[in-house]
Motif scaffolding. Structure first.
Motif, PDB file in Angstrom:
ATOM      1  N   PRO A 117      -1.632   2.695  -1.478  1.00 47.00           N
ATOM      2  CA  PRO A 117      -2.920   3.285  -1.130  1.00 47.00           C
ATOM      3  C   PRO A 117      -3.884   3.187  -2.310  1.00 47.00           C
ATOM      4  CG  PRO A 117      -1.114   4.763  -0.574  1.00 47.00           C
ATOM      5  CD  PRO A 117      -0.538   3.658  -1.405  1.00 47.00           C
ATOM      6  N   LYS A 118      -5.155   3.096  -2.014  1.00 46.24           N
ATOM      7  CA  LYS A 118      -6.155   3.035  -3.076  1.00 46.24           C
ATOM      8  C   LYS A 118      -6.098   4.312  -3.907  1.00 46.24           C
ATOM      9  CE  LYS A 118      -9.352  -0.036  -0.639  1.00 46.24           C
ATOM     10  NZ  LYS A 118     -10.709  -0.204  -0.066  1.00 46.24           N
ATOM     11  N   ASN A 119      -6.322   4.165  -5.202  1.00 43.01           N
ATOM     12  CA  ASN A 119      -6.380   5.276  -6.151  1.00 43.01           C
ATOM     13  C   ASN A 119      -5.028   5.934  -6.436  1.00 43.01           C
ATOM     14  OD1 ASN A 119      -9.238   4.975  -6.291  1.00 43.01           O
ATOM     15  ND2 ASN A 119      -9.443   6.203  -4.424  1.00 43.01           N
ATOM     16  N   LEU A 120      -3.946   5.351  -5.920  1.00 36.35           N
ATOM     17  CA  LEU A 120      -2.616   5.856  -6.257  1.00 36.35           C
ATOM     18  C   LEU A 120      -2.144   5.179  -7.532  1.00 36.35           C
ATOM     19  CD1 LEU A 120      -0.294   7.695  -5.057  1.00 36.35           C
ATOM     20  CD2 LEU A 120       0.736   5.552  -4.262  1.00 36.35           C
ATOM     21  N   SER A 121      -1.603   5.957  -8.461  1.00 34.56           N
ATOM     22  CA  SER A 121      -1.109   5.373  -9.700  1.00 34.56           C
ATOM     23  C   SER A 121       0.202   4.636  -9.458  1.00 34.56           C
ATOM     24  CB  SER A 121      -0.893   6.463 -10.755  1.00 34.56           C
ATOM     25  OG  SER A 121       0.216   7.279 -10.402  1.00 34.56           O
ATOM     26  N   PHE A 122       0.509   3.696 -10.351  1.00 31.69           N
ATOM     27  CA  PHE A 122       1.790   3.007 -10.251  1.00 31.69           C
ATOM     28  C   PHE A 122       2.952   3.986 -10.400  1.00 31.69           C
ATOM     29  CE2 PHE A 122      -0.836  -0.721 -11.644  1.00 31.69           C
ATOM     30  CZ  PHE A 122      -0.597  -1.518 -10.531  1.00 31.69           C
ATOM     31  N   GLU A 123       2.789   4.991 -11.258  1.00 36.27           N
ATOM     32  CA  GLU A 123       3.848   5.974 -11.459  1.00 36.27           C
ATOM     33  C   GLU A 123       4.128   6.744 -10.171  1.00 36.27           C
ATOM     34  OE1 GLU A 123       2.014   5.106 -15.404  1.00 36.27           O
ATOM     35  OE2 GLU A 123       1.240   5.558 -13.404  1.00 36.27           O
ATOM     36  N   ASP A 124       3.071   7.221  -9.510  1.00 27.24           N
ATOM     37  CA  ASP A 124       3.264   7.969  -8.265  1.00 27.24           C
ATOM     38  C   ASP A 124       3.807   7.071  -7.161  1.00 27.24           C
ATOM     39  OD1 ASP A 124       2.485  10.336  -9.375  1.00 27.24           O
ATOM     40  OD2 ASP A 124       0.533  10.441  -8.394  1.00 27.24           O
ATOM     41  N   ALA A 125       3.379   5.819  -7.140  1.00 25.67           N
ATOM     42  CA  ALA A 125       3.879   4.889  -6.125  1.00 25.67           C
ATOM     43  C   ALA A 125       5.374   4.646  -6.308  1.00 25.67           C
ATOM     44  CB  ALA A 125       3.111   3.575  -6.184  1.00 25.67           C
ATOM     45  N   ALA A 126       5.799   4.385  -7.546  1.00 25.56           N
ATOM     46  CA  ALA A 126       7.219   4.133  -7.807  1.00 25.56           C
ATOM     47  C   ALA A 126       8.070   5.356  -7.482  1.00 25.56           C
ATOM     48  CB  ALA A 126       7.421   3.725  -9.264  1.00 25.56           C
ATOM     49  N   ASN A 264      13.199  -0.539   4.143  1.00 25.49           N
ATOM     50  CA  ASN A 264      12.516  -0.697   5.422  1.00 25.49           C
ATOM     51  C   ASN A 264      11.010  -0.696   5.193  1.00 25.49           C
ATOM     52  OD1 ASN A 264      11.166   0.154   7.967  1.00 25.49           O
ATOM     53  ND2 ASN A 264      13.256   0.291   8.746  1.00 25.49           N
ATOM     54  N   GLY A 265      10.390  -1.849   5.429  1.00 30.05           N
ATOM     55  CA  GLY A 265       8.956  -1.965   5.204  1.00 30.05           C
ATOM     56  C   GLY A 265       8.128  -1.120   6.143  1.00 30.05           C
ATOM     57  N   ASN A 266       8.568  -0.950   7.394  1.00 30.04           N
ATOM     58  CA  ASN A 266       7.830  -0.098   8.323  1.00 30.04           C
ATOM     59  C   ASN A 266       7.798   1.343   7.834  1.00 30.04           C
ATOM     60  OD1 ASN A 266       7.249  -2.198  10.120  1.00 30.04           O
ATOM     61  ND2 ASN A 266       9.135  -1.879  11.283  1.00 30.04           N
ATOM     62  N   ASP A 267       8.946   1.815   7.327  1.00 29.66           N
ATOM     63  CA  ASP A 267       8.983   3.171   6.781  1.00 29.66           C
ATOM     64  C   ASP A 267       8.137   3.285   5.516  1.00 29.66           C
ATOM     65  OD1 ASP A 267      10.591   4.021   8.824  1.00 29.66           O
ATOM     66  OD2 ASP A 267      12.461   3.906   7.677  1.00 29.66           O
ATOM     67  N   MET A 268       8.104   2.221   4.701  1.00 27.89           N
ATOM     68  CA  MET A 268       7.235   2.237   3.523  1.00 27.89           C
ATOM     69  C   MET A 268       5.768   2.366   3.946  1.00 27.89           C
ATOM     70  SD  MET A 268       8.904   2.340   0.724  1.00 27.89           S
ATOM     71  CE  MET A 268       7.341   2.344  -0.161  1.00 27.89           C
ATOM     72  N   ASN A 269       5.397   1.728   5.033  1.00 30.03           N
ATOM     73  CA  ASN A 269       4.022   1.844   5.507  1.00 30.03           C
ATOM     74  C   ASN A 269       3.737   3.234   6.071  1.00 30.03           C
ATOM     75  OD1 ASN A 269       2.244  -0.641   5.247  1.00 30.03           O
ATOM     76  ND2 ASN A 269       4.139  -1.573   5.998  1.00 30.03           N
ATOM     77  N   THR A 270       4.750   3.870   6.643  1.00 30.61           N
ATOM     78  CA  THR A 270       4.581   5.271   7.049  1.00 30.61           C
ATOM     79  C   THR A 270       4.314   6.139   5.828  1.00 30.61           C
ATOM     80  OG1 THR A 270       6.005   5.017   8.991  1.00 30.61           O
ATOM     81  CG2 THR A 270       5.700   7.248   8.142  1.00 30.61           C
ATOM     82  N   LEU A 271       5.083   5.925   4.753  1.00 35.87           N
ATOM     83  CA  LEU A 271       4.868   6.686   3.516  1.00 35.87           C
ATOM     84  C   LEU A 271       3.486   6.393   2.939  1.00 35.87           C
ATOM     85  CD1 LEU A 271       8.356   6.300   1.784  1.00 35.87           C
ATOM     86  CD2 LEU A 271       7.454   8.306   2.996  1.00 35.87           C
ATOM     87  N   LYS A 272       3.065   5.139   3.025  1.00 38.10           N
ATOM     88  CA  LYS A 272       1.722   4.780   2.566  1.00 38.10           C
ATOM     89  C   LYS A 272       0.674   5.622   3.283  1.00 38.10           C
ATOM     90  CE  LYS A 272      -1.681   1.020   2.824  1.00 38.10           C
ATOM     91  NZ  LYS A 272      -1.930  -0.365   3.283  1.00 38.10           N
ATOM     92  N   GLY A 273       0.810   5.763   4.599  1.00 40.00           N
ATOM     93  CA  GLY A 273      -0.133   6.560   5.359  1.00 40.00           C
ATOM     94  C   GLY A 273      -0.093   8.035   4.980  1.00 40.00           C
ATOM     95  N   LEU A 274       1.111   8.564   4.752  1.00 41.03           N
ATOM     96  CA  LEU A 274       1.244   9.971   4.368  1.00 41.03           C
ATOM     97  C   LEU A 274       0.655  10.223   2.988  1.00 41.03           C
ATOM     98  CD1 LEU A 274       4.863  10.730   5.652  1.00 41.03           C
ATOM     99  CD2 LEU A 274       2.684  11.332   6.731  1.00 41.03           C
ATOM    100  N   LEU A 275       0.810   9.274   2.092  1.00 40.31           N
ATOM    101  CA  LEU A 275       0.177   9.386   0.767  1.00 40.31           C
ATOM    102  C   LEU A 275      -1.339   9.333   0.886  1.00 40.31           C
ATOM    103  CD1 LEU A 275       2.548   6.998  -1.208  1.00 40.31           C
ATOM    104  CD2 LEU A 275       2.191   9.415  -1.771  1.00 40.31           C
ATOM    105  N   ALA A 276      -1.820   8.411   1.713  1.00 37.18           N
ATOM    106  CA  ALA A 276      -3.271   8.211   1.838  1.00 37.18           C
ATOM    107  C   ALA A 276      -3.961   9.427   2.434  1.00 37.18           C
ATOM    108  CB  ALA A 276      -3.547   6.967   2.683  1.00 37.18           C
ATOM    109  N   ASN A 277      -3.296  10.097   3.390  1.00 38.69           N
ATOM    110  CA  ASN A 277      -3.964  11.248   4.020  1.00 38.69           C
ATOM    111  C   ASN A 277      -3.592  12.581   3.382  1.00 38.69           C
ATOM    112  OD1 ASN A 277      -1.484  12.103   5.118  1.00 38.69           O
ATOM    113  ND2 ASN A 277      -1.857  11.133   7.095  1.00 38.69           N
TER     114      ASN A 277
END
Length: 313
Positions: A117-126, A264-277
């Motif tokens: 997600p935009k504005n997410l740090s690499f540390e928080d993403a990892a 699981n890439g689909n689950d990673m995209n779910t997490l991406k959405g939860l981080l973004a919102n």
């Protein structure tokens, strides 16, 4: 490139930094310049125990450990369409298996990662990889709105994501932790907190629909006692349960099972959405530079980590 190689199972001294040849991306892979690595209890368990290494990695040392990465795409395989050079991505790579994440450059299957997600740090993403995927894969599809959910060790890596994801699913969340982490877990959304040092949870909760167990043993046994008939428990440490636990579960009509997280890439995209919102937010309590990987392992082995430990490059 530099990589940290486990020469043989044992103590942290067996993690040795070496110069090795950089990998090449296969047709369905991307090449990632690693900026941050998430460290998990499985990392030190694999490092220390030959049987665990063989079970998780399917082989023997020498091996490059690690599965959780965030970084920038620097090359793509011929069949890659979702990602391009320069994209910032994160994911849990080849788990169970060989993720080779303790390195400056890694290859990643296209279907194991997601764009950050935009504005997410690499540390928080990892940090939002194996632990968050575990919580998501355990809870999603098992927990319904208004369920009473008991999450053990709510201040830990998996636990602090589990609280947030259970609340996103609409559950009423009860969690255990030490008293000093009460405010932390309540801020994550926990409706009730139990200080495990002062109270036996089995004496204060009942009619639980679902338990997320991190321990097995006596805690799992006592968890069976607080679940309603027809309720369920997922335990993540080991697929082996004692005869006493299984007999009690059968007697009380409680379903007990084990889950090992899967890339699981689909689950990673779910997490991406939860981080973004803003539905989930990782808590990184400690960061270490790449050349202090041993200290990151020791921090987790202390059993006193709140949230996540991350190594940066």
């Amino acid at each position: 490139m530099k990589a940290i190689v486990l020469e043989e199972t044992g103590e942290v001294e067996n993690l040795v930094t070496k110069d090795i040849e950089s990998p090449m991306a296969k047709e369905n892979e991307v090449l990632i310049e690693v900026k941050a690595i998430g460290i998990n209890p499985v990392d030190y368990k694999v490092r220390a125990n030959e049987a665990v290494l063989q079970k998780i990695c399917g082989g023997q040392a020498p091996i490059i450990l690690g599965w959780d990465v965030a970084g920038k795409v620097v090359a793509t395989g011929n069949n890659i369409s979702q990602y391009k050079v320069g994209d910032q991505v994160f994911g849990m790579l080849n788990f169970p298996g060989r993720g080779n994440a303790y390195a400056e450059i890694v290859t990643a299957p296209e279907d194991h990662i997601a764009k950050m997600p935009k504005n997410l740090s690499f540390e928080d993403a990892a940090a939002t990889t194996l632990a968050a995927l575990t919580a998501l894969q355990v809870l999603q599809g098992r927990v319904q709105k208004d369920d009473r959910v008991l999450i053990h060790a709510g201040s830990g890596g998996v636990g602090h994501f589990a609280i947030q994801i259970a609340k996103w699913l609409g559950a009423y969340v009860i969690t255990t932790s030490s008293a000093k982490n009460r405010d932390f877990v309540r801020a994550l959304g926990a409706d009730e907190h139990i200080d495990y040092r002062a109270q036996a949870f089995e004496n204060v909760v009942r009619d639980i629909d679902f338990v997320f167990d991190m321990f097995n043993g006596d805690i799992l046994l006592n968890s069976v006692k607080v679940v309603r008939a027809g309720g369920s428990i997922v335990s993540i440490p080991t697929p082996e349960f004692s005869e006493e636990i299984m007999n009690l579960a059968k007697e009380r009509n409680v379903h007990v099972s084990n889950l090992l997280v899967q890339s699981n890439g689909n689950d990673m995209n779910t997490l991406k959405g939860l981080l973004a919102n803003g539905a989930i937010k990782p808590h990184v309590s400690k960061t270490f530079p790449f050349d202090r990987m041993a200290e990151a392992h020791q921090q987790l082995e202390s059993g006193r980590t709140v949230g996540k430990v991350v190594v940066t490059l």
